[in-house]
Design a protein around this motif. Sequence first.
Motif, PDB file in Angstrom:
ATOM      1  N   ASP A 152       0.866  -1.169   0.000  1.00  0.00           N
ATOM      2  CA  ASP A 152       0.000   0.000   0.000  1.00  0.00           C
ATOM      3  C   ASP A 152       0.911   1.229   0.000  1.00  0.00           C
ATOM      4  OD1 ASP A 152       0.839   0.376   2.691  1.00  0.00           O
ATOM      5  OD2 ASP A 152      -0.884  -0.723   3.454  1.00  0.00           O
ATOM      6  N   LYS A 153       0.377   2.353   0.362  1.00  0.00           N
ATOM      7  CA  LYS A 153       1.150   3.596   0.304  1.00  0.00           C
ATOM      8  C   LYS A 153       2.294   3.620   1.318  1.00  0.00           C
ATOM      9  CE  LYS A 153       0.505   8.533  -0.027  1.00  0.00           C
ATOM     10  NZ  LYS A 153      -0.438   9.598  -0.268  1.00  0.00           N
ATOM     11  N   GLU A 154       2.107   2.972   2.460  1.00  0.00           N
ATOM     12  CA  GLU A 154       3.070   3.057   3.562  1.00  0.00           C
ATOM     13  C   GLU A 154       3.977   1.832   3.726  1.00  0.00           C
ATOM     14  OE1 GLU A 154       3.302   5.869   5.364  1.00  0.00           O
ATOM     15  OE2 GLU A 154       1.698   6.726   4.132  1.00  0.00           O
ATOM     16  N   LYS A 155       3.445   0.628   3.436  1.00  0.00           N
ATOM     17  CA  LYS A 155       4.173  -0.606   3.737  1.00  0.00           C
ATOM     18  C   LYS A 155       4.094  -1.623   2.612  1.00  0.00           C
ATOM     19  CE  LYS A 155       4.077  -0.873   8.749  1.00  0.00           C
ATOM     20  NZ  LYS A 155       3.832  -1.782   9.869  1.00  0.00           N
ATOM     21  N   ILE A 156       5.033  -2.557   2.663  1.00  0.00           N
ATOM     22  CA  ILE A 156       5.029  -3.716   1.773  1.00  0.00           C
ATOM     23  C   ILE A 156       5.009  -4.960   2.654  1.00  0.00           C
ATOM     24  CG2 ILE A 156       7.558  -3.716   1.579  1.00  0.00           C
ATOM     25  CD1 ILE A 156       7.066  -4.680  -1.388  1.00  0.00           C
ATOM     26  N   TYR A 157       4.278  -5.979   2.228  1.00  0.00           N
ATOM     27  CA  TYR A 157       4.075  -7.193   3.017  1.00  0.00           C
ATOM     28  C   TYR A 157       4.489  -8.408   2.197  1.00  0.00           C
ATOM     29  CZ  TYR A 157       1.002  -3.969   5.466  1.00  0.00           C
ATOM     30  OH  TYR A 157       0.482  -2.876   6.128  1.00  0.00           O
ATOM     31  N   MET A 158       5.203  -9.340   2.798  1.00  0.00           N
ATOM     32  CA  MET A 158       5.483 -10.607   2.156  1.00  0.00           C
ATOM     33  C   MET A 158       4.257 -11.482   2.374  1.00  0.00           C
ATOM     34  SD  MET A 158       8.836 -13.001   2.282  1.00  0.00           S
ATOM     35  CE  MET A 158       9.774 -11.607   1.738  1.00  0.00           C
ATOM     36  N   THR A 159       3.812 -12.166   1.324  1.00  0.00           N
ATOM     37  CA  THR A 159       2.586 -12.967   1.390  1.00  0.00           C
ATOM     38  C   THR A 159       2.818 -14.356   0.810  1.00  0.00           C
ATOM     39  OG1 THR A 159       1.749 -12.384  -0.814  1.00  0.00           O
ATOM     40  CG2 THR A 159       1.247 -10.850   0.977  1.00  0.00           C
ATOM     41  N   ASP A 160       1.774 -15.170   0.898  1.00  0.00           N
ATOM     42  CA  ASP A 160       1.776 -16.424   0.159  1.00  0.00           C
ATOM     43  C   ASP A 160       1.158 -16.149  -1.211  1.00  0.00           C
ATOM     44  OD1 ASP A 160      -1.005 -16.310   0.519  1.00  0.00           O
ATOM     45  OD2 ASP A 160      -1.054 -17.900   2.024  1.00  0.00           O
ATOM     46  N   GLU A 161       0.968 -17.182  -2.013  1.00  0.00           N
ATOM     47  CA  GLU A 161       0.439 -17.019  -3.371  1.00  0.00           C
ATOM     48  C   GLU A 161      -0.971 -16.436  -3.410  1.00  0.00           C
ATOM     49  OE1 GLU A 161       0.985 -20.393  -6.028  1.00  0.00           O
ATOM     50  OE2 GLU A 161       2.643 -21.075  -4.766  1.00  0.00           O
ATOM     51  N   LYS A 162      -1.711 -16.576  -2.307  1.00  0.00           N
ATOM     52  CA  LYS A 162      -3.088 -16.081  -2.259  1.00  0.00           C
ATOM     53  C   LYS A 162      -3.194 -14.673  -1.677  1.00  0.00           C
ATOM     54  CE  LYS A 162      -5.001 -20.697  -1.931  1.00  0.00           C
ATOM     55  NZ  LYS A 162      -5.794 -21.649  -1.156  1.00  0.00           N
ATOM     56  N   GLY A 163      -2.062 -14.109  -1.223  1.00  0.00           N
ATOM     57  CA  GLY A 163      -2.084 -12.762  -0.669  1.00  0.00           C
ATOM     58  C   GLY A 163      -2.213 -12.694   0.838  1.00  0.00           C
ATOM     59  N   ASN A 164      -2.144 -13.843   1.518  1.00  0.00           N
ATOM     60  CA  ASN A 164      -2.183 -13.856   2.986  1.00  0.00           C
ATOM     61  C   ASN A 164      -0.816 -13.438   3.519  1.00  0.00           C
ATOM     62  OD1 ASN A 164      -4.857 -14.999   3.081  1.00  0.00           O
ATOM     63  ND2 ASN A 164      -3.918 -16.925   2.450  1.00  0.00           N
ATOM     64  N   ILE A 165      -0.788 -12.481   4.421  1.00  0.00           N
ATOM     65  CA  ILE A 165       0.466 -11.946   4.947  1.00  0.00           C
ATOM     66  C   ILE A 165       1.198 -13.026   5.739  1.00  0.00           C
ATOM     67  CG2 ILE A 165       1.492 -10.220   6.477  1.00  0.00           C
ATOM     68  CD1 ILE A 165      -0.861  -8.363   5.697  1.00  0.00           C
ATOM     69  N   SER A 166       2.494 -13.175   5.460  1.00  0.00           N
ATOM     70  CA  SER A 166       3.328 -14.196   6.096  1.00  0.00           C
ATOM     71  C   SER A 166       3.814 -13.756   7.469  1.00  0.00           C
ATOM     72  CB  SER A 166       4.549 -14.487   5.219  1.00  0.00           C
ATOM     73  OG  SER A 166       4.161 -14.932   3.952  1.00  0.00           O
ATOM     74  N   LYS A 167       4.052 -14.746   8.307  1.00  0.00           N
ATOM     75  CA  LYS A 167       4.688 -14.546   9.617  1.00  0.00           C
ATOM     76  C   LYS A 167       5.852 -15.523   9.693  1.00  0.00           C
ATOM     77  CE  LYS A 167       0.832 -12.884  12.354  1.00  0.00           C
ATOM     78  NZ  LYS A 167       0.099 -13.018  13.607  1.00  0.00           N
ATOM     79  N   SER A 168       7.000 -15.031  10.184  1.00  0.00           N
ATOM     80  CA  SER A 168       8.181 -15.875  10.270  1.00  0.00           C
ATOM     81  C   SER A 168       9.170 -15.274  11.254  1.00  0.00           C
ATOM     82  CB  SER A 168       8.839 -15.986   8.890  1.00  0.00           C
ATOM     83  OG  SER A 168      10.107 -16.578   8.978  1.00  0.00           O
ATOM     84  N   GLU A 169       9.994 -16.124  11.854  1.00  0.00           N
ATOM     85  CA  GLU A 169      11.033 -15.602  12.741  1.00  0.00           C
ATOM     86  C   GLU A 169      12.114 -14.872  11.931  1.00  0.00           C
ATOM     87  OE1 GLU A 169      13.984 -19.376  13.468  1.00  0.00           O
ATOM     88  OE2 GLU A 169      12.166 -19.293  14.661  1.00  0.00           O
ATOM     89  N   ASP A 170      12.229 -15.168  10.633  1.00  0.00           N
ATOM     90  CA  ASP A 170      13.179 -14.463   9.774  1.00  0.00           C
ATOM     91  C   ASP A 170      12.804 -12.992   9.605  1.00  0.00           C
ATOM     92  OD1 ASP A 170      14.596 -16.801   9.416  1.00  0.00           O
ATOM     93  OD2 ASP A 170      13.621 -17.301   7.519  1.00  0.00           O
ATOM     94  N   CYS A 171      11.579 -12.645   9.921  1.00  0.00           N
ATOM     95  CA  CYS A 171      11.105 -11.267   9.768  1.00  0.00           C
ATOM     96  C   CYS A 171      11.228 -10.460  11.057  1.00  0.00           C
ATOM     97  CB  CYS A 171       9.647 -11.262   9.298  1.00  0.00           C
ATOM     98  SG  CYS A 171       9.424 -12.059   7.702  1.00  0.00           S
ATOM     99  N   CYS A 172      11.703 -11.088  12.108  1.00  0.00           N
ATOM    100  CA  CYS A 172      11.825 -10.414  13.403  1.00  0.00           C
ATOM    101  C   CYS A 172      13.104  -9.588  13.479  1.00  0.00           C
ATOM    102  CB  CYS A 172      11.841 -11.427  14.542  1.00  0.00           C
ATOM    103  SG  CYS A 172      10.336 -12.402  14.701  1.00  0.00           S
ATOM    104  N   SER A 173      13.001  -8.443  14.092  1.00  0.00           N
ATOM    105  CA  SER A 173      14.195  -7.661  14.396  1.00  0.00           C
ATOM    106  C   SER A 173      14.864  -8.275  15.624  1.00  0.00           C
ATOM    107  CB  SER A 173      13.823  -6.200  14.658  1.00  0.00           C
ATOM    108  OG  SER A 173      13.069  -6.107  15.841  1.00  0.00           O
TER     109      SER A 173
END
Length: 137
Positions: free
Chosen positions: A99-120
């Motif tokens: 969107d205008k403010e953020k980008i999200y990694m998703t699966d093929e269907k557009g569901n936003i991913s969650k992963s420990e690789d994305c943690c600060s």
Amino acid sequence: MKKVFCLFILCISMLSFAQSKAPFTGKRDFNILEGYSGTGTPAYYVDVKKNGDVYFGFVQVNQASGEETKEEINAGKYNPKVMKVHFKTYNETFFVKFDKEKIYMTDEKGNISKSEDCCSVSETESGSCVCDSAFYQ
């Protein structure tokens, strides 16, 4: 009856075009995944053209040799649901939406991913974080 049908089709076409309008034009940098390798973390970007074409790219500088690797691909017209990004250099494929403010990694269907690789570093104890990034200009 023909005029009503044509008007109906025109309205549907305008509505679908309005929904697929890109949220911005221009180039934005982002960093969804934290880098761990010694070759340097790729700096990713998205570049949205006025005609709706979306380009994704990266630049990576090897910390040891100073060698620069970069690639830019055309991911097609903006799609608010999900966009496929495939970089040939490292045979890397991922799905995103933005969107205008953020980008999200998703699966093929557009569901936003969650992963420990994305943690600060400060979030690593939580185990699983939303894979997103603010845009930087």
